[in-house]
Write a protein that holds these residues in place. Structure first.
Motif, short mmCIF file in Angstrom:
data_model
loop_
_atom_site.label_atom_id
_atom_site.label_comp_id
_atom_site.label_asym_id
_atom_site.label_seq_id
_atom_site.Cartn_x
_atom_site.Cartn_y
_atom_site.Cartn_z
N ALA A 51 0.83 -1.21 0.00
CA ALA A 51 0.00 0.00 0.00
C ALA A 51 0.86 1.26 0.00
N LEU A 52 1.94 1.25 0.78
CA LEU A 52 2.85 2.40 0.79
C LEU A 52 3.51 2.60 -0.57
N ALA A 53 3.90 1.51 -1.20
CA ALA A 53 4.52 1.62 -2.53
C ALA A 53 3.53 2.17 -3.54
N THR A 54 2.27 1.75 -3.44
CA THR A 54 1.24 2.26 -4.35
C THR A 54 1.03 3.74 -4.15
N ARG A 55 0.97 4.17 -2.91
CA ARG A 55 0.80 5.61 -2.62
C ARG A 55 1.99 6.42 -3.13
N ALA A 56 3.19 5.87 -2.97
CA ALA A 56 4.39 6.58 -3.44
C ALA A 56 4.37 6.73 -4.96
N LEU A 57 3.97 5.68 -5.67
CA LEU A 57 3.89 5.77 -7.12
C LEU A 57 2.82 6.75 -7.58
N GLN A 58 1.70 6.79 -6.84
CA GLN A 58 0.65 7.75 -7.17
C GLN A 58 1.14 9.17 -6.94
N ALA A 59 1.92 9.39 -5.89
CA ALA A 59 2.46 10.72 -5.61
C ALA A 59 3.45 11.15 -6.69
N ILE A 60 4.25 10.19 -7.18
CA ILE A 60 5.19 10.51 -8.25
C ILE A 60 4.44 10.86 -9.52
N LYS A 61 3.37 10.13 -9.81
CA LYS A 61 2.59 10.36 -11.02
C LYS A 61 1.99 11.76 -11.03
N ARG A 62 1.54 12.23 -9.87
CA ARG A 62 0.91 13.55 -9.78
C ARG A 62 1.92 14.69 -9.89
N ALA A 63 3.15 14.42 -9.48
CA ALA A 63 4.17 15.48 -9.47
C ALA A 63 4.64 15.86 -10.84
#
Length: 63
Positions: A51-63
């Motif tokens: 779940a943490l890895a998924t959130r990190a990838l989502q944060a990268i995608k938005r940036a």
């Protein structure tokens, strides 16, 4: 290849990928040990890491 010669490129990539390959090879042993020590809790830890890895990838995608 813009920074290194073609002959050095493979060697540099090999050095960069080595830690990931070692951890991939050790992952079943580490998970088996976690199951032995924590039992079902190891699955919750694994799900939390995912779940943490998924959130990190989502944060990268938005940036």
């Amino acid at each position: 290849m813009a920074l290194f010669d073609a002959s050095e490129c493979g060697q540099r990539l090999g050095w960069l990928k080595t830690p990931a390959r070692l951890l991939q090879a050790a992952a079943p042993l580490i998970f088996g040990t976690a199951l032995s020590v924590w039992g079902l809790g190891a699955l919750y830890v694994t799900a939390g890491i995912g779940a943490l890895a998924t959130r990190a990838l989502q944060a990268i995608k938005r940036a």
